[in-house]
Design a protein around this motif. Structure first.
Motif, short mmCIF file in Angstrom:
data_model
loop_
_atom_site.label_atom_id
_atom_site.label_comp_id
_atom_site.label_asym_id
_atom_site.label_seq_id
_atom_site.Cartn_x
_atom_site.Cartn_y
_atom_site.Cartn_z
N UNK A 161 -16.02 6.93 -43.27
CA UNK A 161 -16.35 5.49 -43.28
C UNK A 161 -17.85 5.24 -43.25
N UNK A 162 -18.62 6.24 -42.83
CA UNK A 162 -20.06 6.03 -42.67
C UNK A 162 -20.41 5.40 -41.34
N UNK A 163 -19.49 5.51 -40.38
CA UNK A 163 -19.76 5.02 -39.02
C UNK A 163 -20.37 6.14 -38.18
N UNK A 164 -21.09 5.77 -37.14
CA UNK A 164 -21.57 6.79 -36.21
C UNK A 164 -20.38 7.37 -35.46
N UNK A 165 -20.40 8.66 -35.24
CA UNK A 165 -19.33 9.26 -34.44
C UNK A 165 -19.61 8.92 -32.98
N UNK A 166 -18.59 8.94 -32.12
CA UNK A 166 -18.80 8.52 -30.73
C UNK A 166 -19.90 9.35 -30.04
N UNK A 167 -20.68 8.66 -29.22
CA UNK A 167 -21.84 9.29 -28.59
C UNK A 167 -21.49 10.56 -27.81
N UNK A 168 -20.35 10.54 -27.08
CA UNK A 168 -20.05 11.71 -26.24
C UNK A 168 -19.83 12.95 -27.09
N UNK A 169 -19.23 12.79 -28.27
CA UNK A 169 -18.98 13.95 -29.13
C UNK A 169 -20.29 14.53 -29.66
N UNK A 170 -21.15 13.64 -30.14
CA UNK A 170 -22.39 14.12 -30.73
C UNK A 170 -23.30 14.70 -29.64
N UNK A 171 -23.27 14.08 -28.45
CA UNK A 171 -24.16 14.54 -27.39
C UNK A 171 -23.85 15.95 -26.95
N UNK A 172 -22.55 16.27 -26.80
CA UNK A 172 -22.26 17.62 -26.33
C UNK A 172 -22.62 18.63 -27.43
N UNK A 173 -22.38 18.27 -28.67
CA UNK A 173 -22.71 19.20 -29.77
C UNK A 173 -24.21 19.48 -29.80
N UNK A 174 -25.02 18.42 -29.72
CA UNK A 174 -26.48 18.60 -29.84
C UNK A 174 -27.08 19.23 -28.58
N UNK A 175 -26.57 18.84 -27.43
CA UNK A 175 -27.09 19.44 -26.19
C UNK A 175 -26.87 20.94 -26.21
N UNK A 176 -25.69 21.38 -26.66
CA UNK A 176 -25.42 22.83 -26.76
C UNK A 176 -26.41 23.49 -27.71
N UNK A 177 -26.64 22.82 -28.83
CA UNK A 177 -27.52 23.37 -29.86
C UNK A 177 -28.95 23.51 -29.32
N UNK A 178 -29.42 22.50 -28.62
CA UNK A 178 -30.80 22.53 -28.12
C UNK A 178 -30.96 23.52 -26.97
N UNK A 179 -29.87 23.76 -26.26
CA UNK A 179 -29.94 24.70 -25.13
C UNK A 179 -29.79 26.14 -25.60
#
Ligand code: AMP
Length: 190
Positions: free
Chosen positions: A55-73
């Motif tokens: 749809x081109x909507x942002x995915x829910x914040x909690x999903x993206x946050x855990x993915x990116x936090x893992x990546x940055x850590x």
């Protein structure tokens, strides 16, 4: 070197992100690419986010946050990174400031500044070449632009207030824009 890239769809974040990564030998972390990888692999996260990407909507914040936090850590990001597509709204920025100390660690927040007319031209061009479903459908492209204006543009003020925002004129060839970015980053790399 820790860099964040913000810009409208079509402003060149993916292309410039890859060039910055090469020049400074740091990983290019693209939230959109990571999400598309999950969708392709059919992971649990991929199944959850696929309807939002379509749809081109942002995915829910909690999903993206855990993915990116893992990546940055992770070990890959220990020596720096160029982050493209995250944060996408003020909530994500504030959350990442707490979990990944994002704010304190950034060297620059680059805003790829492209006039609306040019954005539309580039997206029209991309719609003919891209194999991304969200690039091909006119209604989805328009929706992504609206989401950018409503949700992501307020981030510019967020970083401007902190004195971190560096606008980059994104009009011109890939090489011209890359040279403008390098002029800024070489200064902060010293
Ligand atoms: P991009 O490749 O950055 O254009 O992202 C493609 C799609 O992935 C977006 O339209 C969103 O559906 C999703 N996405 C990417 N980054 C984020 C983010 N930080 N927050 C929420 N959704 C995102």
């Amino acid at each position: 070197m820790r860099v964040l890239l913000i810009g409208a769809p079509g402003s060149g974040k993916g292309t410039q992100g890859a060039l910055i990564a090469e020049r400074y030998r740091i990983p290019h972390i693209s939230s959109g690419q990571l999400l598309r990888g999950h969708v392709e692999r059919g992971s649990e996260l991929g199944l959850a986010v696929e309807p939002y990407l379509i749809r081109g909507d942002l995915v829910p914040d909690d999903l993206i946050l855990s993915m990116i936090t893992d990546e940055l850590a992770g070990p890959g990001a220990a020596g720096g990174y160029v982050l493209d597509g995250f944060p996408r709204n003020v909530t994500q920025a504030e959350a990442a400031e707490k979990t990944a100390e994002l704010d304190d660690r950034l060297d620059a927040v680059l805003f790829l500044d492209l006039p609306p007319r040019e954005v539309l031209d580039r997206l029209a061009e991309r719609s003919r070449q891209s194999d991304r479903p969200d690039d091909r459908k006119e209604a989805t492209v328009q929706h992504r632009l609206r989401v950018y204006e409503d949700r992501t543009r307020p981030l510019l003020d967020h970083y401007r207030r902190r004195g971190m925002l560096v606008p980059i004129d994104a009009v011109g060839s890939v090489d011209e824009v890359a040279a403008r970015i390098a002029a800024v980053l070489d200064r902060s790399d010293r």
